[in-house]
Design a protein around this motif. Structure first.
Motif, PDB file in Angstrom:
ATOM      1  N   THR A  64      25.201 -24.148 -21.452  1.00 25.45           N
ATOM      2  CA  THR A  64      24.818 -25.449 -22.019  1.00 25.45           C
ATOM      3  C   THR A  64      24.938 -26.583 -21.008  1.00 25.45           C
ATOM      4  OG1 THR A  64      25.810 -24.732 -24.099  1.00 25.45           O
ATOM      5  CG2 THR A  64      25.251 -27.039 -23.930  1.00 25.45           C
ATOM      6  N   GLN A  65      26.099 -26.659 -20.353  1.00 21.45           N
ATOM      7  CA  GLN A  65      26.345 -27.818 -19.485  1.00 21.45           C
ATOM      8  C   GLN A  65      25.383 -27.869 -18.298  1.00 21.45           C
ATOM      9  OE1 GLN A  65      30.408 -28.907 -18.698  1.00 21.45           O
ATOM     10  NE2 GLN A  65      31.096 -28.361 -20.734  1.00 21.45           N
ATOM     11  N   PRO A  66      25.210 -26.774 -17.523  1.00 18.09           N
ATOM     12  CA  PRO A  66      24.213 -26.829 -16.452  1.00 18.09           C
ATOM     13  C   PRO A  66      22.802 -27.103 -16.978  1.00 18.09           C
ATOM     14  CG  PRO A  66      25.661 -24.944 -16.130  1.00 18.09           C
ATOM     15  CD  PRO A  66      25.976 -25.507 -17.481  1.00 18.09           C
ATOM     16  N   ALA A  67      22.461 -26.535 -18.140  1.00 15.32           N
ATOM     17  CA  ALA A  67      21.100 -26.706 -18.684  1.00 15.32           C
ATOM     18  C   ALA A  67      20.807 -28.167 -19.022  1.00 15.32           C
ATOM     19  CB  ALA A  67      20.922 -25.821 -19.923  1.00 15.32           C
ATOM     20  N   ILE A  68      21.742 -28.817 -19.701  1.00 17.37           N
ATOM     21  CA  ILE A  68      21.532 -30.226 -20.071  1.00 17.37           C
ATOM     22  C   ILE A  68      21.507 -31.107 -18.821  1.00 17.37           C
ATOM     23  CG2 ILE A  68      22.584 -32.220 -21.244  1.00 17.37           C
ATOM     24  CD1 ILE A  68      23.563 -30.184 -23.381  1.00 17.37           C
ATOM     25  N   PHE A  69      22.419 -30.846 -17.901  1.00 18.04           N
ATOM     26  CA  PHE A  69      22.471 -31.607 -16.650  1.00 18.04           C
ATOM     27  C   PHE A  69      21.155 -31.478 -15.868  1.00 18.04           C
ATOM     28  CE2 PHE A  69      23.167 -31.218 -12.030  1.00 18.04           C
ATOM     29  CZ  PHE A  69      23.503 -32.540 -11.737  1.00 18.04           C
ATOM     30  N   VAL A  70      20.685 -30.249 -15.693  1.00 19.01           N
ATOM     31  CA  VAL A  70      19.465 -29.998 -14.909  1.00 19.01           C
ATOM     32  C   VAL A  70      18.249 -30.629 -15.593  1.00 19.01           C
ATOM     33  CG1 VAL A  70      17.898 -28.169 -14.144  1.00 19.01           C
ATOM     34  CG2 VAL A  70      20.341 -27.937 -13.744  1.00 19.01           C
ATOM     35  N   GLY A  89      26.658 -42.034 -18.928  1.00 20.53           N
ATOM     36  CA  GLY A  89      26.389 -40.739 -19.545  1.00 20.53           C
ATOM     37  C   GLY A  89      27.498 -40.401 -20.512  1.00 20.53           C
ATOM     38  N   HIS A  90      27.139 -39.667 -21.568  1.00 20.44           N
ATOM     39  CA  HIS A  90      28.110 -39.275 -22.592  1.00 20.44           C
ATOM     40  C   HIS A  90      28.744 -37.949 -22.182  1.00 20.44           C
ATOM     41  CE1 HIS A  90      29.725 -37.936 -26.455  1.00 20.44           C
ATOM     42  NE2 HIS A  90      29.520 -39.147 -26.940  1.00 20.44           N
ATOM     43  N   SER A  91      30.028 -37.988 -21.806  1.00 18.66           N
ATOM     44  CA  SER A  91      30.772 -36.790 -21.407  1.00 18.66           C
ATOM     45  C   SER A  91      30.083 -36.108 -20.221  1.00 18.66           C
ATOM     46  CB  SER A  91      30.934 -35.851 -22.610  1.00 18.66           C
ATOM     47  OG  SER A  91      31.807 -34.784 -22.298  1.00 18.66           O
ATOM     48  N   LEU A  92      29.539 -34.898 -20.417  1.00 23.97           N
ATOM     49  CA  LEU A  92      28.806 -34.203 -19.355  1.00 23.97           C
ATOM     50  C   LEU A  92      27.736 -35.100 -18.730  1.00 23.97           C
ATOM     51  CD1 LEU A  92      27.621 -31.601 -17.909  1.00 23.97           C
ATOM     52  CD2 LEU A  92      26.216 -31.368 -19.969  1.00 23.97           C
ATOM     53  N   GLY A  93      27.116 -35.965 -19.544  1.00 23.39           N
ATOM     54  CA  GLY A  93      26.046 -36.846 -19.070  1.00 23.39           C
ATOM     55  C   GLY A  93      26.463 -37.757 -17.931  1.00 23.39           C
ATOM     56  N   LEU A 110      25.459 -30.004  -9.166  1.00 26.88           N
ATOM     57  CA  LEU A 110      25.255 -28.829 -10.027  1.00 26.88           C
ATOM     58  C   LEU A 110      26.403 -27.819  -9.911  1.00 26.88           C
ATOM     59  CD1 LEU A 110      23.661 -27.220 -12.081  1.00 26.88           C
ATOM     60  CD2 LEU A 110      22.219 -26.352 -10.225  1.00 26.88           C
ATOM     61  N   PRO A 111      26.866 -27.457  -8.696  1.00 28.42           N
ATOM     62  CA  PRO A 111      28.038 -26.569  -8.628  1.00 28.42           C
ATOM     63  C   PRO A 111      29.287 -27.167  -9.298  1.00 28.42           C
ATOM     64  CG  PRO A 111      26.932 -26.658  -6.498  1.00 28.42           C
ATOM     65  CD  PRO A 111      26.296 -27.711  -7.351  1.00 28.42           C
ATOM     66  N   LEU A 112      29.430 -28.509  -9.225  1.00 27.52           N
ATOM     67  CA  LEU A 112      30.559 -29.169  -9.910  1.00 27.52           C
ATOM     68  C   LEU A 112      30.443 -29.003 -11.420  1.00 27.52           C
ATOM     69  CD1 LEU A 112      31.456 -32.756  -8.564  1.00 27.52           C
ATOM     70  CD2 LEU A 112      32.890 -30.716  -8.607  1.00 27.52           C
ATOM     71  N   VAL A 113      29.232 -29.207 -11.945  1.00 30.41           N
ATOM     72  CA  VAL A 113      28.994 -29.061 -13.385  1.00 30.41           C
ATOM     73  C   VAL A 113      29.270 -27.615 -13.814  1.00 30.41           C
ATOM     74  CG1 VAL A 113      27.172 -29.040 -15.168  1.00 30.41           C
ATOM     75  CG2 VAL A 113      27.376 -30.984 -13.598  1.00 30.41           C
ATOM     76  N   ALA A 114      28.806 -26.656 -13.002  1.00 28.60           N
ATOM     77  CA  ALA A 114      29.032 -25.243 -13.328  1.00 28.60           C
ATOM     78  C   ALA A 114      30.528 -24.918 -13.312  1.00 28.60           C
ATOM     79  CB  ALA A 114      28.271 -24.351 -12.345  1.00 28.60           C
ATOM     80  N   ARG A 115      31.239 -25.477 -12.328  1.00 23.13           N
ATOM     81  CA  ARG A 115      32.706 -25.252 -12.229  1.00 23.13           C
ATOM     82  C   ARG A 115      33.414 -25.870 -13.435  1.00 23.13           C
ATOM     83  NH1 ARG A 115      36.102 -22.691 -12.323  1.00 23.13           N
ATOM     84  NH2 ARG A 115      38.020 -22.534 -11.129  1.00 23.13           N
ATOM     85  N   ARG A 116      33.005 -27.072 -13.826  1.00 19.66           N
ATOM     86  CA  ARG A 116      33.580 -27.755 -14.984  1.00 19.66           C
ATOM     87  C   ARG A 116      33.368 -26.909 -16.238  1.00 19.66           C
ATOM     88  NH1 ARG A 116      31.504 -31.518 -19.047  1.00 19.66           N
ATOM     89  NH2 ARG A 116      32.921 -33.277 -19.434  1.00 19.66           N
ATOM     90  N   ALA A 117      32.145 -26.398 -16.409  1.00 17.78           N
ATOM     91  CA  ALA A 117      31.834 -25.594 -17.592  1.00 17.78           C
ATOM     92  C   ALA A 117      32.689 -24.328 -17.642  1.00 17.78           C
ATOM     93  CB  ALA A 117      30.349 -25.237 -17.598  1.00 17.78           C
TER      94      ALA A 117
END
Length: 298
Positions: A64-70, A89-93, A110-117
């Motif tokens: 979810t998180q990488p998908a919304i970010f991308v 941005g709201h949270s992940l945003g 993107l790697p940061l978002v993936a690591r966070r998720a």
């Protein structure tokens, strides 16, 4: 859109839908390049899940998180005319907002978002928890009841200040169950358990902070091109060190979206454009700042 009165805002988890970003991929060369770059960076074809996956496939935090970010960043790069006076941005945003403001390069974010998720998914498994939306009560009453229940040993905190009369709480399963009962008794119109896999923006996310801290320290953050209103304090920031600290604190702190939009409006923002999947933020902004113009970046 080049005025200081214009802001671009980016959604968080919950805005995903099957088929997301497919039109962008087909219609925009810039978006297609970015979406293919995301597949390469992640080492798997995220776009296959975005375009053809089921709701369940898209609900997994690590997808979810990488998908919304991308999706959000692809929509932003497809509109090179956008030059917002502020972003949020709201949270992940918030990660999408940081790319839009030039603080993070997409290939670093993107790697940061993936690591966070991944870190959040692991924290959910270590410390099971959940969230609930409380409708029709003032913030102070919700906060007071959460404090009372927490004092008795169950974890429950205010997590998302979404708009007046809508506050999401987060905590242990027992804490949320007890809080929902107490909040209904106190006059809440509804106390709705949310279909989430964990207690986001609560102390139960502490283990995820250590993993994210390590990744943030290794990532280059630049001075923001425009103010970034951050979730933790709802205030504008441009300095890299402040932005890093706030991004890390965000995992266990509440998302102050109501206060963010109020502060942006007070600073002169009159136009809010939501960039990313869904229309959740447009609805919230209309309730927080009724005089503002609200639209979608498309």
């Amino acid at each position: 859109m080049t005025s200081n009165k214009s802001a671009v805002i980016f959604p968080g988890q919950g805005s995903q839908f099957p088929g997301m970003a497919r039109e962008l991929f087909e219609q925009s060369t810039e978006a297609r390049r970015l979406l293919e770059q995301a597949n390469d960076l992640l080492g798997f074809r995220l776009t296959d899940t975005m375009f053809s996956g089921s709701e369940d496939d898209l609900r997994r935090t690590d997808v979810t998180q990488p998908a919304i970010f991308v999706h959000s960043v692809a929509q932003f790069v497809a509109r090179p005319d956008l030059a917002p006076g502020a972003v949020a941005g709201h949270s992940l945003g918030e990660f999408s907002a940081l790319v839009a403001a030039g603080v993070l390069a997409f290939e670093d974010a993107l790697p940061l978002v993936a690591r966070r998720a991944q870190a959040m998914q692991a924290a959910c498994q270590e410390q099971p928890g959940t969230m609930a939306a409380i409708l029709g009560l003032d913030d102070a009453t919700v906060e007071h009841i959460c404090l009372e229940i927490s004092a008795e040993g169950a974890v429950v905190v205010a997590a998302n200040y979404n708009c007046p009369g809508q506050l999401v709480i987060s905590g242990s399963v027992r804490g949320i169950e007890r809080a929902c009962e107490a909040l209904k008794a106190a006059g809440a119109k509804r106390a709705l358990p949310l279909p989430v896999g964990g207690a986001f923006h609560s102390p139960l996310m502490q283990s995820a902070q250590a993993a994210l801290a390590e990744a943030i320290e290794k990532t280059a953050f630049r001075e923001a091109r425009c103010p970034v209103y951050q979730n933790v304090d709802a205030r504008p920031h441009t300095a890299p060190a402040e932005i890093q600290a706030n991004l890390l604190a965000q995992l266990t702190a509440p998302v102050r979206w109501t206060q963010t939009v109020q502060n942006m409006a007070q600073a002169g923002t009159t136009d809010f454009a939501e960039c990313g999947p869904g229309k959740v933020l447009q609805g919230l902004v209309k309730k927080i700042a009724p005089a503002a113009a609200v639209s979608s970046v498309s």
